[in-house]
Write a protein that holds these residues in place. Structure first.
Motif, PDB file in Angstrom:
ATOM      1  N   PRO A 147       0.833  -1.217   0.000  1.00 42.03           N
ATOM      2  CA  PRO A 147       0.000   0.000   0.000  1.00 42.03           C
ATOM      3  C   PRO A 147       0.866   1.265   0.000  1.00 42.03           C
ATOM      4  O   PRO A 147       1.912   1.317   0.658  1.00 42.03           O
ATOM      5  N   GLY A 148       0.439   2.280  -0.751  1.00 43.60           N
ATOM      6  CA  GLY A 148       1.151   3.552  -0.813  1.00 43.60           C
ATOM      7  C   GLY A 148       2.281   3.584  -1.816  1.00 43.60           C
ATOM      8  O   GLY A 148       2.807   4.655  -2.132  1.00 43.60           O
ATOM      9  N   LYS A 149       2.670   2.440  -2.332  1.00 43.92           N
ATOM     10  CA  LYS A 149       3.744   2.382  -3.330  1.00 43.92           C
ATOM     11  C   LYS A 149       3.154   2.573  -4.722  1.00 43.92           C
ATOM     12  O   LYS A 149       2.051   2.105  -5.013  1.00 43.92           O
ATOM     13  N   TRP A 150       3.916   3.268  -5.594  1.00 44.46           N
ATOM     14  CA  TRP A 150       3.400   3.527  -6.948  1.00 44.46           C
ATOM     15  C   TRP A 150       3.116   2.198  -7.631  1.00 44.46           C
ATOM     16  O   TRP A 150       3.897   1.251  -7.564  1.00 44.46           O
ATOM     17  N   ILE A 151       1.995   2.123  -8.333  1.00 43.78           N
ATOM     18  CA  ILE A 151       1.517   0.851  -8.871  1.00 43.78           C
ATOM     19  C   ILE A 151       2.498   0.256  -9.884  1.00 43.78           C
ATOM     20  O   ILE A 151       2.675  -0.958  -9.974  1.00 43.78           O
ATOM     21  N   VAL A 152       3.187   1.124 -10.656  1.00 41.88           N
ATOM     22  CA  VAL A 152       4.160   0.611 -11.629  1.00 41.88           C
ATOM     23  C   VAL A 152       5.318  -0.071 -10.921  1.00 41.88           C
ATOM     24  O   VAL A 152       5.789  -1.137 -11.330  1.00 41.88           O
ATOM     25  N   ASP A 153       5.783   0.523  -9.823  1.00 40.24           N
ATOM     26  CA  ASP A 153       6.864  -0.105  -9.047  1.00 40.24           C
ATOM     27  C   ASP A 153       6.393  -1.424  -8.449  1.00 40.24           C
ATOM     28  O   ASP A 153       7.153  -2.396  -8.361  1.00 40.24           O
TER      29      ASP A 153
END
Length: 753
Positions: free
Chosen positions: A650-656
């Protein structure tokens, strides 16, 4: 593919047949370099106004008999380099206007039992033959009486029936590629009185005994003989010279790209019969392997006295023996360009008594380096008018030189001269000193009419007073930026001033002066639009009276201001569009994509914590989460699956998250459906997986087809999915329960592999 003149260019388009829609409007149809295999009756039925049909370099092996029936106006037909195994007279019987026919490079072995060309009464040029062409029969050329050019590629011609070419009454230019001397002699026998220019290619005159069969050639009425790519030896040169000397009307002899084995030590002395007709001799690119051992050609001295034009170009000539030069008493034109003549060898070649009638001499592209010595070597040539010594390396030149008294044309272009001096002869009417990096020109040349200063570093026009009779001046590609009124006044009598390719300051005052006051016949000033100022003569481009600079062209500051405003508005528009369509987000995603591609191809084993990363559409989540996950994670031993709903940080950029999950999984499992190909995120997951896994040429990707998908129905943006489905085996979810057990068994094996 058609322009306004109805010229249709369909070449190199990968066509397998003549396209539909060939109408009566078309005049030129270019279908070259395609894959056409057959010409059918209806293909060209409507093209009644066709003038040129280009079909070369296809794969044509079949032509319907009436394919060209409607082409009565056709003037050019090119069928070269195809796969035609025979020629049919029926193809050509309605081509009443045909003038040019190209049939070379096919696979036919002969022309048939009769003439394929009997109805072509207007034929002007015919090119035929190929590497398999071996037989010419009597009657093959019936119907052709006059032809401008006849080109026969008979490199493997082995059988020629006597009289086959005798039906042609006049051939202006005959070209024949041939190897057999015996067949060649038979052909020559039929052409004794019909050929004006005979050009022979790729024949080898290597044995003196073979030359006896060519004695018939001495009776030929040909005016020009050319040998191209021909092999000569010391044994055959005297024999050929003897035959040519006997030819009653021979005017010109040409050797191009030939090879001579020997050093001029001819065993038989050539007995000159003093041919009164042979005047022109040309040698280009003659290869003499041991040219440095070549003799002084004493044996041919007596043959040279009547030559008026000699060209020996690109043949490694480093010296013309003095005796040879002295025997060239009638020579008016001599071209020794692109050879190895130096200053000292020129002194010997142009010795006293050499070339007494010479008017034109070309010594360009040699090894001359001393202009003073060059001029002195030629100073005794009292009739010399034209001298070309361009593309030598003279460098600095002295203040005074000696030249022939009547020299009027001198070409010193590209000779590395930094400055012109009094060494230039004052008798000149034409001087070319282009491409020498000259910064000024101030010579006194009272008779000069044409001056070429292209490609130098001039910043001002040369003075008019020292060259009062100048009528044409070229100062193209210099560093001029304007003309003063005084400069134009001084050149009022000049007919042409070409100053294009400079950096002129465009102004209304400058144009107005040229329009109304200059008085020069033609002025090409070469602004960005290359205005041509013309009064009173008409030249290409716009007349000076019709040239009007706009307000923006005359007011530079206004132009700059308007450009700045426009640039600001464009930037503002781009910012607004980018904000509306989330361009920044797409740029960030692209950057992450590139970073993913640069990362190491494999994650360390300790970082791999999933058996498979599952890529699926949200619309298929019910089957994935309730059916597939339950079956795989409750297996024995259980599989560890990575799902975006459950395992993304959660909170991490979806591409990463996508990149990290793929790297931490041994496999990537794609659940394919119609919903999958409509999902943008599924496309990104597929692309990242392609970069990180498929490039390794392993089996890390597993495809599960949840419902049938035709590869043609997949959107073009899913180009990688198309490629994968065409190259990898995938599992299909079956409808029956019995088959589903086999599906799970195969899937588990794939995950464990």
């Amino acid at each position: 593919s058609c322009d306004t003149s109805q010229l249709c260019n369909c070449s190199s388009m990968g066509l397998d047949f003549i396209p539909l829609g060939v109408t009566a409007k078309i005049t030129v149809l270019n279908l070259a370099h395609n894959r056409i295999k057959r010409i059918q009756s209806q293909d060209l039925q409507q093209a009644v106004n066709l003038r040129a049909l280009l079909l070369q370099s296809n794969e044509i092996s079949s032509i319907d008999e009436d394919s060209f029936q409607s082409l009565a106006k056709l003037e050019l037909l090119d069928l070269s380099n195809n796969s035609l195994s025979h020629l049919s007279p029926v193809w050509f019987e309605h081509l009443f206007s045909l003038q040019h026919l190209h049939l070379q490079g096919n696979s036919y072995r002969d022309l048939g039992q009769s003439s394929p060309f009997s109805s072509l009464r207007n034929l002007s040029s015919l090119h035929l033959g190929n590497s398999q062409f071996s037989v010419i029969r009597q009657g093959n050329f019936e119907g052709i009486e006059l032809v401008h050019k006849l080109w026969i590629d008979g490199s493997n011609l082995s059988q020629y029936e006597q009289g086959s070419l005798k039906s042609i009454k006049k051939i202006d230019h005959m070209i024949i590629n041939i190897r057999s001397i015996n067949v060649f002699s038979e052909i020559v026998r039929d052409l004794l009185h019909s050929v004006t220019w005979l050009e022979v290619r790729r024949i080898a005159f290597s044995n003196g005994a073979e030359m006896q069969v060519l004695k018939v050639m001495s009776s030929s009425f040909a005016k020009k003989i050319s040998f191209r790519e021909t092999l000569l030896t010391d044994a055959t040169v005297p024999e050929i010279a003897s035959i040519l000397e006997d030819m009653p009307k021979l005017v010109e002899l040409e050797l191009v790209d030939c090879r001579l084995l020997g050093t001029g030590q001819w065993k038989m002395q050539i007995q000159a019969k003093q041919s009164q007709t042979l005047k022109v001799f040309t040698i280009e690119k003659l290869s003499i392997e041991e040219f440095y051992l070549f003799t002084d050609l004493e044996a041919v001295e007596s043959l040279l006295s009547l030559f008026t034009r000699i060209t020996v170009r690109n043949t490694k000539v480093f010296l013309v023996p003095c005796r040879i030069s002295q025997h060239l008493r009638s020579l008016e034109y001599l071209d020794l360009s692109a050879n190895l003549l130096g200053d000292l060898s020129l002194v010997h070649s142009a010795c006293q008594g050499a070339w007494p009638s010479l008017q034109t001499l070309n010594l360009s592209q040699n090894s001359l380096s001393d202009l003073e010595m060059t001029g002195k070597s030629l100073s005794h040539l009292g009739n010399l008018i034209v001298l070309d010594i361009s593309q030598n390396n003279f460098g600095e030149i002295p203040d005074a030189c000696e030249w022939p008294d009547n020299l009027k044309y001198l070409n010193l272009s590209s000779t590395q001269i930094p400055k012109v001096t009094g060494c230039i002869p004052p008798t000149l009417e034409v001087l070319d000193v282009s491409a020498n990096n000259l910064k000024e020109f101030g010579l006194q040349l009272p008779l000069l009419k044409e001056l070429y200063l292209t490609g130098n570093q001039l910043k001002t026009l040369p003075g008019a007073a020292p060259i009062p009779n100048l009528v044409a001046l070229s100062v193209r590609r210099n560093k001029l930026n304007s003309f003063s009124k005084e400069e134009f006044e001084s050149f009022r009598r000049m007919e042409l001033l070409d100053a294009s390719g400079n950096n002129f300051i465009c102004s209304c005052e400058f144009l107005s002066f040229i329009q109304h006051e200059a008085g020069i016949g033609q002025v090409l000033v070469g602004w960005p639009d290359k205005y041509v100022c013309d009064s009173p003569l008409a030249v290409r481009g716009a007349r000076v009276g019709a040239v009007h600079l706009s307000l923006m062209e005359c007011h530079r500051s206004l132009v700059v201001s308007l450009i700045c405003v426009l640039v600001f508005l464009v930037i503002l528009l781009l910012v607004a569009v980018g904000y509306k369509y989330h361009v920044v987000w797409y740029l960030r995603m692209t950057w992450a994509w590139l970073q993913a591609k640069r990362k190491p191809k494999r994650a360390p084993p300790k970082d791999v914590c999933y058996d498979a990363f599952v890529s699926y559409s949200e619309n298929d989540s019910d089957w994935v989460e309730n059916t597939m996950v339950r079956e795989l994670e409750q297996a024995c031993p259980p599989f560890r699956l990575c799902l975006h709903k459950r395992d993304f940080v959660p909170g991490k950029w979806i591409v990463d998250n996508i990149i990290d999950s793929i790297e931490k999984s041994r496999k990537t499992l794609f659940v394919l459906s119609e919903h999958f190909v409509q999902s943008e995120w599924c496309k990104y997951e597929l692309d990242f997986s392609h970069f990180r896994l498929f490039d390794e040429n392993n089996d890390a990707a597993i495809l599960v087809l949840l419902e049938p998908i035709q590869s043609q129905a997949i959107p073009k943006r899913f180009c990688k999915l198309r490629k994968i489905m065409n190259t990898k085996t995938y599992l299909e979810w079956p409808a029956g329960e019995e088959q589903q057990q086999m599906f799970w068994f195969n899937l588990k094996i794939a995950l464990r592999s």
